[in-house]
Design an enzyme around this catalytic site. Structure first.
Site, mmCIF file in Angstrom:
data_model
loop_
_atom_site.group_PDB
_atom_site.id
_atom_site.type_symbol
_atom_site.label_atom_id
_atom_site.label_comp_id
_atom_site.label_asym_id
_atom_site.label_seq_id
_atom_site.Cartn_x
_atom_site.Cartn_y
_atom_site.Cartn_z
ATOM 1 N N SER A 51 0.433 -1.579 0.094
ATOM 2 C CA SER A 51 -0.209 0.178 -0.334
ATOM 3 C C SER A 51 0.866 1.525 -0.017
ATOM 4 O O SER A 51 1.637 1.572 -0.951
ATOM 5 C CB SER A 51 -1.225 -0.449 0.754
ATOM 6 O OG SER A 51 -1.849 1.308 0.928
ATOM 7 N N ASP A 78 -4.335 -3.699 5.752
ATOM 8 C CA ASP A 78 -5.108 -5.046 4.162
ATOM 9 C C ASP A 78 -3.930 -6.304 3.901
ATOM 10 O O ASP A 78 -3.310 -5.364 4.766
ATOM 11 C CB ASP A 78 -5.606 -4.592 2.960
ATOM 12 C CG ASP A 78 -5.936 -5.106 2.362
ATOM 13 O OD1 ASP A 78 -6.571 -5.768 2.521
ATOM 14 O OD2 ASP A 78 -6.268 -5.083 0.957
ATOM 15 N N HIS A 93 -2.692 -0.907 -3.311
ATOM 16 C CA HIS A 93 -3.953 -0.069 -3.931
ATOM 17 C C HIS A 93 -3.190 1.823 -4.078
ATOM 18 O O HIS A 93 -1.844 1.751 -3.557
ATOM 19 C CB HIS A 93 -4.057 0.360 -1.653
ATOM 20 C CG HIS A 93 -3.963 -0.871 -1.174
ATOM 21 N ND1 HIS A 93 -4.531 -0.886 0.349
ATOM 22 C CD2 HIS A 93 -5.377 -2.058 -1.521
ATOM 23 C CE1 HIS A 93 -4.291 -1.799 0.866
ATOM 24 N NE2 HIS A 93 -5.194 -2.390 -0.500
#
Lengths: 272, 206
Positions: free
Chosen positions: B26, B146, B53
């Site tokens: 991310s 996540d 992401h």
């Protein structure tokens, strides 16, 4: 492989659903269905899909709730604004040449895309001569679509998308706000027919000039995709338009030769 | 080259066994992948599936950016495409990437998970289901949690788990969350991770 039991249980569950409720999910892409069914098992407090099958067979009132896990209801109005911009720029000018128009939104779920198209056609001065067929297998979702009521918190995103899509007027021209919701205009609904239809088991019901089916085919396996695309091909008039999801294509389909790509970036195809 | 494993896993045990590597990143992920992916040699055999992401937009330049820098072919994942060995696939923006039988790639527009679509958890769980112990999962830098659940699924399926050493990550929350969920087989800097990947990928140690 790793979860052989889970694969067996999923297959049996889908067979049971088909035999009992005549909903056919056997041709769905398994990876995401497996995930959604694991979520459903959690929701129904079942340890395994076999337990879930037991409950679904013997407690029919649970089935509509399960259907909300089997079908995907994630959408927003004017999702992927560039798709709608491309429709305005490249498809609408050709749609203008027809005296009357029929549009099919296949897999319309809770209706966000249907109202988006209706508003686009209104703004382009075409809605008065248009009939939109909005179909889905989930009758609960269809009822929501028909009601055209959405939570007011979602409207900011809808409004942003609408203006990005080249919307001429303000989105607020098309709805009334009340009690934390917005309700879309009756004048739009007058041109929409909501109806239960399965791409897996039903056949063609009308000839249409524009067919929008976005992010539905990714949930099907190859065979079911072919069936659906066959329906689309048969339903579209010559030179009719097909819109797919941002990452969907006809690349692997035997029906690919029946279409040419009109706006590849936005997955708009035209029947040849 | 020896790597110390908190779980006592020896590197010899997975050489030649790994068919796929799933990677989640991310905040700071593009830079981290810039160290990791170009280090994979042309001979690298496993399929590499990456979720990073990023802002939701129609076109992602990731495949283009990394194509120019990697020895392996780099593509944006397409629905129903067979997962080719020795190929790096990025999840497209605004879709989940999953692995289906075949193995083939599958996309879904299901709701975001932990506010993310693509979701690292979704990729890792479905890859663990398909590849079982022939999978390696990597959690890199990121400012959310996540991937923690997904990496646990990789571990449960018998796969190899790797986490970027939090003190070497631009954003430490994601690797920290992954480690809080259970032990990883290896906790490494990106450079060490790249070396370990080369060992598991059938490529020559460089």
């Amino acid at each position: 492989m790793a979860n052989k039991d889970l694969d067996i249980e999923l297959k049996l569950l889908l067979d049971a659903i088909y035999l009992k409720y005549h909903y056919d999910f056997r041709g769905y892409a398994m990876a995401s269905l497996k995930r959604r069914m694991a979520m459903a098992a959690d929701h129904f407090a079942c340890r395994t899909l076999s337990q879930l099958q037991d409950r679904i067979l013997h407690e029919p009132h649970l089935f509509p709730e399960l259907l909300n896990y089997l079908t995907v209801q994630v959408s927003e109005m004017f999702r992927d604004p560039s798709y709608f911009r491309a429709l305005r720029q490249s498809v609408v000018p050709l749609l203008r040449t027809y005296p009357s128009l029929k549009v099919w939104v296949a897999g319309c779920s809770t209706g966000e895309e249907v109202y988006s198209l209706a508003i686009l056609l209104r703004e382009e001065g075409l809605l008065e001569r248009t009939l939109i067929y909005a179909t889905d297998i989930n009758t609960q979702a269809l009822q929501k679509a028909e009601a055209g009521v959405y939570a007011v918190e979602r409207v900011a995103a809808f409004t942003h998308n609408h203006s990005q899509s080249g919307g001429h007027a303000s989105l607020s021209d098309y709805y009334t706000a009340a009690y934390g919701n917005v309700v879309f205009d009756r004048a739009l609904k007058k041109h929409i027919v909501f109806s239960d239809h399965s791409l897996a088991t039903d056949s063609v019901f009308a000839e249409v000039q524009l067919l929008s089916c976005r992010n539905v085919l990714i949930y099907f396996n190859r065979e079911l995709q072919e069936r659906a695309l066959g329906l689309f091909k048969d339903s579209l008039c010559r030179r009719g338009f097909l819109g797919l999801g941002a990452r969907e294509s006809l690349r692997f389909s035997q029906h690919a030769p029946a279409f040419s790509s009109l706006v590849w970036e936005d997955r708009i195809f035209q029947k040849v | 080259m020896d790597f110390e494993s908190p779980t006592g896993l020896s590197t010899a045990s997975f050489e030649g066994r790994i068919d796929a590597v799933v990677v989640g990143a991310s905040a700071g992920g593009v830079e981290a992948l810039g160290t990791l992916l170009p280090a994979l040699p042309r001979e690298f055999r496993p399929t590499v599936l990456v979720v990073i992401h990023q802002p939701r937009e129609r076109r992602s330049l990731l495949a283009d950016i990394f194509s120019a820098r990697c020895a392996l072919p780099v593509q944006e994942a397409q629905d129903k495409e067979p997962a080719q060995p020795g190929t790096i696939y990025f999840a497209p923006p605004d879709y989940h990437l999953l692995v289906d039988d075949g193995p083939s790639l599958a996309l879904s527009a299901d709701e975001p998970v932990l506010f993310s679509r693509p979701s690292i958890d979704v990729l890792f769980e479905s890859a663990a289901d398909t590849y079982g112990h022939r999978l390696a999962g990597l959690i890199l830098t990121g400012a959310n949690s996540d991937g923690a659940r997904g990496l646990a699924a990789v571990r449960q399926a018998g796969g190899v788990t790797l986490v970027q050493r939090p003190d070497t990550a631009l954003a430490a929350s994601m690797p920290t969350a992954a480690l809080a969920r259970g032990p990883a087989d290896f906790v490494l800097s990106l450079e060490q991770m790249a070396r370990l990947l080369r060992m598991m990928g059938g490529g020559h140690e460089g």
